[in-house]
Design a protein around this motif. Sequence first.
Motif, short mmCIF file in Angstrom:
data_model
loop_
_atom_site.label_atom_id
_atom_site.label_comp_id
_atom_site.label_asym_id
_atom_site.label_seq_id
_atom_site.Cartn_x
_atom_site.Cartn_y
_atom_site.Cartn_z
N ALA A 161 7.50 10.19 -13.14
CA ALA A 161 8.24 8.92 -13.19
C ALA A 161 9.47 8.99 -12.29
O ALA A 161 9.78 8.06 -11.54
N GLU A 162 10.18 10.10 -12.36
CA GLU A 162 11.38 10.27 -11.54
C GLU A 162 11.04 10.30 -10.05
O GLU A 162 11.73 9.69 -9.23
N ARG A 182 0.84 -1.21 0.00
CA ARG A 182 0.00 0.00 0.00
C ARG A 182 0.86 1.25 0.00
O ARG A 182 0.56 2.23 -0.70
N ALA A 183 1.93 1.23 0.79
CA ALA A 183 2.83 2.39 0.84
C ALA A 183 3.48 2.65 -0.51
O ALA A 183 3.60 3.80 -0.95
N LEU A 184 3.89 1.57 -1.18
CA LEU A 184 4.51 1.73 -2.50
C LEU A 184 3.51 2.27 -3.51
O LEU A 184 3.84 3.15 -4.33
N ARG A 185 2.29 1.76 -3.46
CA ARG A 185 1.25 2.26 -4.37
C ARG A 185 0.98 3.74 -4.11
O ARG A 185 0.81 4.53 -5.05
N GLU A 186 0.93 4.12 -2.85
CA GLU A 186 0.63 5.51 -2.51
C GLU A 186 1.76 6.43 -2.97
O GLU A 186 1.51 7.56 -3.40
N SER A 216 14.21 1.46 -16.43
CA SER A 216 13.25 2.07 -17.34
C SER A 216 12.11 2.77 -16.61
O SER A 216 11.45 3.66 -17.16
N LEU A 217 11.87 2.39 -15.35
CA LEU A 217 10.78 3.01 -14.59
C LEU A 217 11.08 4.46 -14.25
O LEU A 217 10.16 5.22 -13.92
N ALA A 218 12.33 4.86 -14.29
CA ALA A 218 12.69 6.24 -13.96
C ALA A 218 12.32 7.21 -15.07
O ALA A 218 12.38 8.43 -14.88
N ARG A 219 11.93 6.69 -16.21
CA ARG A 219 11.58 7.53 -17.36
C ARG A 219 10.15 7.21 -17.82
O ARG A 219 9.65 6.12 -17.53
N PRO A 220 9.52 8.14 -18.54
CA PRO A 220 8.20 7.82 -19.11
C PRO A 220 8.32 6.66 -20.09
O PRO A 220 9.42 6.33 -20.57
N THR A 221 7.21 6.05 -20.42
CA THR A 221 7.22 4.97 -21.40
C THR A 221 7.66 5.51 -22.75
O THR A 221 7.47 6.69 -23.06
N LEU A 281 -3.95 9.46 -18.97
CA LEU A 281 -2.59 9.32 -19.48
C LEU A 281 -1.61 9.00 -18.35
O LEU A 281 -0.79 8.08 -18.46
N LEU A 282 -1.71 9.76 -17.25
CA LEU A 282 -0.80 9.54 -16.14
C LEU A 282 -1.09 8.22 -15.43
O LEU A 282 -0.18 7.56 -14.92
N ALA A 283 -2.36 7.81 -15.41
CA ALA A 283 -2.70 6.52 -14.81
C ALA A 283 -2.06 5.38 -15.61
O ALA A 283 -1.58 4.40 -15.02
N ASP A 284 -2.05 5.51 -16.93
CA ASP A 284 -1.40 4.50 -17.75
C ASP A 284 0.11 4.45 -17.47
O ASP A 284 0.72 3.37 -17.46
N GLU A 285 0.70 5.62 -17.23
CA GLU A 285 2.12 5.66 -16.90
C GLU A 285 2.38 5.03 -15.53
O GLU A 285 3.34 4.28 -15.36
N ALA A 286 1.53 5.34 -14.58
CA ALA A 286 1.71 4.80 -13.22
C ALA A 286 1.50 3.29 -13.18
O ALA A 286 2.04 2.61 -12.30
N ALA A 287 0.71 2.77 -14.11
CA ALA A 287 0.37 1.35 -14.10
C ALA A 287 1.61 0.47 -14.16
O ALA A 287 1.61 -0.67 -13.67
#
Length: 582
Positions: free
Chosen positions: A394-395, A301-305, A414-419, A524-530
């Motif tokens: 992302a950063e 939960r903490a990571l998701r938040e 790769s997670l540090a950058r946008p898709t 758009l941002l939700a897709d990135e966070a996914a």
Amino acid sequence: MVPEGLPTALGRLRAAISAADFPLSLTSAAEARKVGAALVAQLDDYLLPRLARLDAPLLVVVGGSTGAGKSTLVNSIVQARVSAPGVLRPTTRAPVLVCNPSDSQWFRSGDLLPGLTRTTKPSDDPHTLQLVAAPALTPGLAFLDAPDIDSVVDQNRQLAAQLLAAADLWLFVTTAARYADAVPWGLLRTARLRGTVIALVLDRVPDEAGDDVPAHLAEMLAANDLAEAPLFVLPETDVDGQGLLPGRDTAELRAWFERLASDANARAAVVRQTLDGAVAALSPAADGLAAAADEQAAAARALRERVRAAYRGGAETVERSLKDGRLLRGEVLSRWHEFVGTGDFFRGLEARIGRLRDRITAAVTGRPQPGNQLKSAIESQLTTLLRGVAGDAAENAYTGWQAHPAGAALLEPSLARPTPDLGDRADRLVRDWQRGVLELVRQEGGDKRFVARTAAYAVNATGLAVMIAVFASTAFIPTGLEIGTAAGTTLAAQKVLEAIFGDQAIRRLATKARQDLLERVDDLLADEAARYFDRIEAVGVDADPGGELRAAAADVERARSAAALTVGSKLALPQRDLGELR
């Protein structure tokens, strides 16, 4: 008689423990996995098969430190060389089980310690259990010579702990030189807490220490609530030609075990006490696993938040940018001025609304090219903003996970950058939004003669004015930075739209267009966070992992109480007197 309900409850607990996973890298995870594996092993190796056969022969597991003389002691008790002693350490690598031939069938069936392959030949394979028939051994009792509890070989130590957890009675063997070592005392305390019946052998006691060492050991036993454990003292001596201890030195020990083997009630009392204690110890152990499982869920939960916070911050940046007028600077502002004809447009602000409508209509119908440039400028400005906030989000999410031990283990660069396709999707978002704004204008102005008369150019021009309005404050109330940079532009767009649609319609158009844009940005941002959420889902952390563990443990405790394993079977073992032993 098998207690009703208890095997079923234990089966449910076993399933809950097996299902509990600790995939996130937390401090408690490694220990929880270790404890969980040990509990499942004890259920499979001992509790479930023993419950199914309470009348099966009593299993005495002989354990102790390296070089304590366990194998020699087993050989001396059964009066045969059944387990190989030696000077090389560790001596016992694969366990050896010695029983009367009449008891062989039970141990050969594999119900007890099912993970060990039965063999009748000596082996160095720790996954085997050598079965040896000893006619001199009284039926109803078996001895299992286990590897050293403090072996330098990890696998040997793990096997020793597994075998001790499967003991009806633990015969702990130590020496005058090593009786105070920390490792065996840790296991003795664990056995006491688990209710295992314990007897001890103090081996190789020199004559000069015959009083002091046994007395000190007795004090240590009393201090650890083990004063009732029978203690046998063997003097330092030589073995005979067969490698056996002198019969006079082991006579009392052998006699004690013979009496135990011959007394069915005593054997049953030992089995029931150890069994009851082992089952009782499951509940607190399961509670510990549940707490560790809850930590896993809390960490997830903490990571998701942290991810939500990072991308929520990006969405808020976009919303602030739409409110404070920053998007009206530069290229967008210049193209807007070109589009409406800066000088003539502002000089005509005080003219009649009808003249203003005519001039705007003429402008938009006669000069379509500036409108395209304005549309492109809006698209470029928005796309640049979206790329920036997605990159920052992302950063920030990456940094948030780096600071969390569970998150750091899940990261990949790769997670540090946008898709990679973020730019294309941002472009598409803006174009789709612009088309949506035009559709809003068509719907709002469907019965307006202005839109009908000026057709597509009027719709496009009005749509561009709505987009400009979206880049300003809500309901066209310039504040703060907007007053200094774009108040005139905002008011110009407001006048144009009010002339066409009226004040209320303008507010409605701008609100709808802004809301539509923000919703698209959220998607758009939700897709990135996914991407981050997918990493958590991939390791599989349940929402309430501790719930089933606690419920199953409570079920076991209720079944244990109802079974009343120790009621009516008072434990009465031969007591040892130190003076008598000397």
